[in-house]
Scaffold this motif. Structure first.
Motif, PDB file in Angstrom:
ATOM      1  N   TYR A   3      48.946  16.373  39.178  1.00 45.44           N
ATOM      2  CA  TYR A   3      48.800  17.026  37.884  1.00 45.44           C
ATOM      3  C   TYR A   3      47.523  17.838  37.779  1.00 45.44           C
ATOM      4  N   MET A 125      50.817  22.596  35.058  1.00 44.02           N
ATOM      5  CA  MET A 125      51.565  23.449  34.143  1.00 44.02           C
ATOM      6  C   MET A 125      50.688  24.589  33.655  1.00 44.02           C
ATOM      7  N   ASP A 134      55.375  23.639  23.278  1.00 48.78           N
ATOM      8  CA  ASP A 134      54.803  23.621  21.932  1.00 48.78           C
ATOM      9  C   ASP A 134      55.797  24.184  20.913  1.00 48.78           C
ATOM     10  N   ILE A 137      58.490  21.620  20.060  1.00 48.88           N
ATOM     11  CA  ILE A 137      57.975  20.561  19.187  1.00 48.88           C
ATOM     12  C   ILE A 137      57.841  21.106  17.760  1.00 48.88           C
ATOM     13  N   ALA A 138      57.322  22.319  17.671  1.00 51.57           N
ATOM     14  CA  ALA A 138      57.118  22.918  16.358  1.00 51.57           C
ATOM     15  C   ALA A 138      58.446  23.059  15.613  1.00 51.57           C
ATOM     16  N   GLY A 147      55.762  12.202  17.023  1.00 55.72           N
ATOM     17  CA  GLY A 147      55.399  12.999  18.193  1.00 55.72           C
ATOM     18  C   GLY A 147      56.157  12.616  19.446  1.00 55.72           C
ATOM     19  N   ALA A 148      56.246  11.332  19.703  1.00 54.37           N
ATOM     20  CA  ALA A 148      56.930  10.882  20.911  1.00 54.37           C
ATOM     21  C   ALA A 148      58.405  11.246  20.870  1.00 54.37           C
ATOM     22  N   MET A 151      58.749  15.008  21.539  1.00 51.03           N
ATOM     23  CA  MET A 151      58.541  15.294  22.963  1.00 51.03           C
ATOM     24  C   MET A 151      59.765  14.920  23.782  1.00 51.03           C
TER      25      MET A 151
ATOM     26  N   MET B 180      51.515  11.486  32.420  1.00 50.33           N
ATOM     27  CA  MET B 180      51.861  12.870  32.133  1.00 50.33           C
ATOM     28  C   MET B 180      51.203  13.325  30.835  1.00 50.33           C
ATOM     29  N   ASP B 181      51.270  12.486  29.831  1.00 49.39           N
ATOM     30  CA  ASP B 181      50.620  12.816  28.565  1.00 49.39           C
ATOM     31  C   ASP B 181      49.130  13.047  28.780  1.00 49.39           C
ATOM     32  N   ALA B 183      47.594  13.961  31.432  1.00 48.73           N
ATOM     33  CA  ALA B 183      47.359  15.210  32.146  1.00 48.73           C
ATOM     34  C   ALA B 183      47.460  16.400  31.192  1.00 48.73           C
ATOM     35  N   MET B 184      48.403  16.315  30.272  1.00 43.05           N
ATOM     36  CA  MET B 184      48.546  17.411  29.300  1.00 43.05           C
ATOM     37  C   MET B 184      47.351  17.482  28.376  1.00 43.05           C
ATOM     38  N   PHE B 195      47.983  25.485  20.911  1.00 44.73           N
ATOM     39  CA  PHE B 195      49.169  24.638  21.037  1.00 44.73           C
ATOM     40  C   PHE B 195      49.146  23.564  19.951  1.00 44.73           C
ATOM     41  N   PRO B 196      49.207  23.985  18.704  1.00 47.57           N
ATOM     42  CA  PRO B 196      48.990  23.034  17.605  1.00 47.57           C
ATOM     43  C   PRO B 196      50.037  21.920  17.564  1.00 47.57           C
ATOM     44  N   ALA B 197      51.300  22.284  17.680  1.00 43.18           N
ATOM     45  CA  ALA B 197      52.351  21.277  17.563  1.00 43.18           C
ATOM     46  C   ALA B 197      52.267  20.279  18.711  1.00 43.18           C
ATOM     47  N   LEU B 198      52.021  20.804  19.885  1.00 35.78           N
ATOM     48  CA  LEU B 198      51.942  19.929  21.055  1.00 35.78           C
ATOM     49  C   LEU B 198      50.745  18.991  20.954  1.00 35.78           C
ATOM     50  N   ALA B 201      51.550  16.328  18.495  1.00 39.06           N
ATOM     51  CA  ALA B 201      52.551  15.395  19.011  1.00 39.06           C
ATOM     52  C   ALA B 201      51.922  14.429  20.008  1.00 39.06           C
ATOM     53  N   LEU B 202      51.052  14.947  20.851  1.00 32.73           N
ATOM     54  CA  LEU B 202      50.423  14.079  21.840  1.00 32.73           C
ATOM     55  C   LEU B 202      49.506  13.070  21.172  1.00 32.73           C
ATOM     56  N   SER B 204      49.877  11.768  18.164  1.00 33.71           N
ATOM     57  CA  SER B 204      50.665  10.735  17.501  1.00 33.71           C
ATOM     58  C   SER B 204      51.489   9.925  18.501  1.00 33.71           C
ATOM     59  N   ALA B 205      51.589  10.431  19.708  1.00 33.29           N
ATOM     60  CA  ALA B 205      52.459   9.759  20.679  1.00 33.29           C
ATOM     61  C   ALA B 205      51.674   8.814  21.561  1.00 33.29           C
ATOM     62  N   ARG B 207      52.171   6.285  23.231  1.00 40.97           N
ATOM     63  CA  ARG B 207      53.349   5.520  23.658  1.00 40.97           C
ATOM     64  C   ARG B 207      52.899   4.132  24.111  1.00 40.97           C
TER      65      ARG B 207
END
Lengths: 234, 234
Positions: A3, A125, A134, A137-138, A147-148, A151, B180-181, B183-184, B195-198, B201-202, B204-205, B207
């Motif tokens: 990654y 990525m 993104d 998700i939006a 969020g999860a 995704m 993975m999360d 790494a993002m 990347f606001p939505a992403l 989401a991350l 809140s996620a 996991r």
DNA sequence: AAGAACTGTGTCCCTTGGATACAGATTACT
DNA sequence: AGTAATCTGTATCCAAGGGACACAGTTCTT
């Protein structure tokens, strides 16, 4: 690899930063990437060699190494450029927006089938790839999904897009699914007894020239499933 | 290449047919395939070279060409062997059967991640690969779905399986999604505004250590969607 | 017995990715 | 302006990999 490949991250996310001395570079990363994409579109990613890309730019192979640390980074660059930026979604409500998103993304993979191969496995990525994510998700904002969930929903849709895009590659674009069915029927000849369900399904599946049926079918199923979840979460 | 490569079809579907004269072959296709799979499992498919496989069998590179016309056919052979035969499905009703099928197939791709790379793009499908497809179609018998519907449903599920399997590759097997999360998040650092939505989401996620969440999530959505369709068709 | 057919091997060639060393161009610093 | 630093493009070299080919040994058929 993995990654976090420092060189790849720097190239994809930071560019090269203009040099302060020395001769003007004859090329740009965008030039090189575009040349690679042209080769890959025409002859597949296997045909993308440093030599080949350099030739199409009118320089020697080693000149490219002044811009790109190695071939894998070049491919990563090509991939993110080929995917491009995500579109503005115009639909009203999460479902039409997500459907539009999916169709646009499918179109990109259809246009650059080799990108399916280069986006498999762990990798760095690029900005465009993350922008697409993104955007998906939006599109799910306001559905009550956390969020999860969002995704995972996006991941599921991407899986479907990729799968269907794979099938059609290298078939005349207007009857990919029929070509695949025909190839299976050919393989099954003489082995019908070993694959009874598949044989029967193929016989009954005289897909009446409806292009893109597999894509829309799966997309509808997944969106139905998400709608069901949205209903319970709401 | 393409759907019908004569040599690959002959090898995958017909084997080699025992020779009637000359020395006994020291190897079998199964030996060679197994050796290749061992290398690929341990070091990835890129490490599978004719040299490497030959060494692990105690013969020279060129000896392999007596059994296999070329490397691509060897990889096709390895792939079909690695996937193996589909299991007997024991569940009661189409949904548990299809879910079991999906989990088993996911396990195969998890065990042989390189098979994701070798089953992309147009190719000759082997008997095992078709058997898996046949098993999925069979699980949908009696639902009222026609052949094309069943095929497309199976394809959708396979897409999801492959997508999730990809993500986890090369992460410690017990926290692939978190890796993975993470790494993002690392990539997003400094670009959160783009990347606001992403980003949200991350955040809140978180996991909660639930392995395989993405897989089961998407599978549930798709099966819900199929159930919805079965309801309307019935 | 003898030829036919098959196996494993050694040798050779081409392509590809990449390292290294070098000559010319351009800019920054004195 | 002059010089040194730095950058560019290139030519040359190497190793690894896929594969063609010819050859010697082995075994089955007639």
């Amino acid at each position: 690899m993995g990654y976090a490949d420092g060189k790849a991250v720097a190239l994809l996310w930071g560019g090269r930063g203009a040099p302060r001395r020395g001769p003007k570079p004859t090329l740009t990363l965008a030039d090189i990437s575009a040349a690679g994409i042209a080769v890959a579109d025409a002859e597949g990613v296997a045909a993308v060699t440093m030599q080949r890309v350099a030739e199409s730019l009118g320089v020697t192979k080693m000149a490219l190494y002044r811009y790109v640390p190695g071939k894998s980074e070049l491919v990563a660059l090509m991939t993110d450029a080929a995917i491009g930026e995500p579109p503005e979604l115009t639909g009203d409500g999460w479902r039409p927006r997500l459907a539009e998103w999916a169709r646009r993304m499918f179109a990109e993979f259809w246009r650059h089938p080799w990108a399916l191969e280069t986006t498999i496995g762990p990798r760095v990525m690029g900005p465009n790839e993350l922008s697409w994510l993104d955007a998906a998700i939006a599109a799910l904002d306001g559905t009550g999904l956390d969020g999860a969930d969002a995704m995972d929903a996006a991941v599921t849709i991407v899986g479907h897009i990729r799968m269907v895009a794979q099938q059609g590659v290298a078939s005349p674009a207007d009857n990919a699914e029929q070509a695949m069915d025909a190839a299976m029927v050919e393989l099954l000849r003489g082995h019908e007894a070993d694959f009874p369900a598949l044989t029967a399904a193929l016989e009954s599946a005289s897909r009446s020239g409806k292009q893109g049926r597999a894509f829309e079918f799966g997309l509808d199923r997944i969106l139905d499933g998400i709608a069901h979840l949205v209903g319970t979460r709401g």
